[in-house]
Scaffold this motif. Sequence first.
Motif, mmCIF file in Angstrom:
data_model
loop_
_atom_site.group_PDB
_atom_site.id
_atom_site.type_symbol
_atom_site.label_atom_id
_atom_site.label_comp_id
_atom_site.label_asym_id
_atom_site.label_seq_id
_atom_site.Cartn_x
_atom_site.Cartn_y
_atom_site.Cartn_z
ATOM 1 N N THR A 126 0.824 -1.209 0.000
ATOM 2 C CA THR A 126 0.000 0.000 0.000
ATOM 3 C C THR A 126 0.857 1.258 0.000
ATOM 4 N N GLU A 127 2.152 1.093 0.289
ATOM 5 C CA GLU A 127 3.036 2.252 0.436
ATOM 6 C C GLU A 127 4.180 2.257 -0.564
ATOM 7 N N HIS A 128 4.303 1.191 -1.384
ATOM 8 C CA HIS A 128 5.420 1.076 -2.323
ATOM 9 C C HIS A 128 4.916 0.567 -3.673
ATOM 10 N N ASP A 129 5.661 0.914 -4.716
ATOM 11 C CA ASP A 129 5.310 0.436 -6.048
ATOM 12 C C ASP A 129 5.624 -1.043 -6.233
ATOM 13 N N LEU A 130 6.652 -1.519 -5.554
ATOM 14 C CA LEU A 130 7.077 -2.918 -5.689
ATOM 15 C C LEU A 130 7.528 -3.451 -4.338
ATOM 16 N N VAL A 131 7.033 -4.626 -3.988
ATOM 17 C CA VAL A 131 7.459 -5.324 -2.773
ATOM 18 C C VAL A 131 8.088 -6.645 -3.186
ATOM 19 N N LEU A 132 9.316 -6.859 -2.762
ATOM 20 C CA LEU A 132 10.033 -8.098 -3.042
ATOM 21 C C LEU A 132 10.073 -8.926 -1.769
ATOM 22 N N VAL A 133 9.486 -10.110 -1.816
ATOM 23 C CA VAL A 133 9.452 -11.005 -0.656
ATOM 24 C C VAL A 133 10.483 -12.099 -0.875
ATOM 25 N N GLU A 134 11.531 -12.090 -0.073
ATOM 26 C CA GLU A 134 12.583 -13.100 -0.213
ATOM 27 C C GLU A 134 12.381 -14.209 0.805
ATOM 28 N N GLY A 135 12.373 -15.429 0.323
ATOM 29 C CA GLY A 135 12.202 -16.574 1.203
ATOM 30 C C GLY A 135 13.494 -16.991 1.874
ATOM 31 N N ALA A 136 13.449 -18.156 2.494
ATOM 32 C CA ALA A 136 14.621 -18.740 3.157
ATOM 33 C C ALA A 136 14.827 -20.119 2.554
ATOM 34 N N GLY A 137 15.945 -20.313 1.862
ATOM 35 C CA GLY A 137 16.163 -21.598 1.212
ATOM 36 C C GLY A 137 15.197 -21.800 0.064
ATOM 37 N N GLY A 138 14.640 -23.008 -0.051
ATOM 38 C CA GLY A 138 13.758 -23.331 -1.157
ATOM 39 C C GLY A 138 12.299 -23.042 -0.867
ATOM 40 N N LEU A 139 11.460 -23.314 -1.850
ATOM 41 C CA LEU A 139 10.045 -22.966 -1.808
ATOM 42 C C LEU A 139 9.297 -23.625 -0.659
ATOM 43 N N LEU A 140 9.654 -24.879 -0.331
ATOM 44 C CA LEU A 140 8.895 -25.632 0.677
ATOM 45 C C LEU A 140 9.606 -25.734 2.021
ATOM 46 N N VAL A 141 10.603 -24.896 2.251
ATOM 47 C CA VAL A 141 11.207 -24.834 3.583
ATOM 48 C C VAL A 141 10.131 -24.408 4.581
ATOM 49 N N ARG A 142 10.076 -25.089 5.716
ATOM 50 C CA ARG A 142 8.981 -24.850 6.670
ATOM 51 C C ARG A 142 9.277 -23.658 7.581
ATOM 52 N N PHE A 143 8.240 -22.831 7.742
ATOM 53 C CA PHE A 143 8.334 -21.685 8.630
ATOM 54 C C PHE A 143 7.743 -21.965 10.015
ATOM 55 N N ASP A 144 6.824 -22.925 10.101
ATOM 56 C CA ASP A 144 6.194 -23.213 11.385
ATOM 57 C C ASP A 144 5.928 -24.709 11.519
ATOM 58 N N ALA A 145 5.506 -25.108 12.699
ATOM 59 C CA ALA A 145 5.309 -26.531 12.979
ATOM 60 C C ALA A 145 4.157 -27.130 12.189
ATOM 61 N N GLU A 146 3.282 -26.296 11.671
ATOM 62 C CA GLU A 146 2.152 -26.782 10.879
ATOM 63 C C GLU A 146 2.532 -26.990 9.418
#
Length: 238
Positions: free
Chosen positions: A101-121
């Motif tokens: 809402t405040e920028h023209d472009l937002v770049l979201v960088e992950g950690a490792g690969g696409l399916l690396v888990r962020f939480d226990a679920e």
Amino acid sequence: MTVLVITGTGTEIGKTVTTAAVAAVALASGRTVAVLKAAQTGLRPDERGDADECARLAGAVTTAELARYPDPLAPATAARRAGRPPVRPHGIAEAAAKLATEHDLVLVEGAGGLLVRFDAEGGTLADAAELLGAPVVVVAPAGLGTLNSTELTARELRSRGLSLAGVVIGSWPDSPDLAARCNLADLPQVAGAPLLGALPAGAGSLAPVDFRASAPSWLAPRLGGTWDAEEFRGREGA
């Protein structure tokens, strides 16, 4: 595109430098840019993280980091070991949407690969991309073994109905071997998406002024640059 998710086929393959290059090109075109690092692992609180490195290389980007954990592990494991709350896909999506809402472009960088888990679920960057409805750029290595991991990542994105914008080679060697040269033709085939760039090995060690001046030549027009896949393949002897 307002939000672009940048993932990789693994770790230490050039995601951060690629993110910085995309940011640098967007800034040069007059766009405002934010870089969101979903979770930073393996660093102390006083150390510079990936988002900070993007700002150093690219210039005046807004940086955000949702969580930092000291152990160099997958975010879910690192959060558990640190006894801290994990980052969840909804949190990533909400933070990116607010920045959008405040920028023209937002770049979201992950950690490792696409399916690396962020939480226990089992929440992943793919889940966050689904919530955002954002296209995904996959950063892949140049050499032997990259075809399998790239195709698996592309298949997962397609199975979720996510848009794979294309593939960027995160580190193109000075003297590419046969596998790397052949992969210039094979990577877009296995991904079912175009090559969108190739960053030279060592790009992240350039002085920021040189990095910013060179970044457009590493990225295809879809990412705001001037890089041409066919010309690159011809020059590299693929």
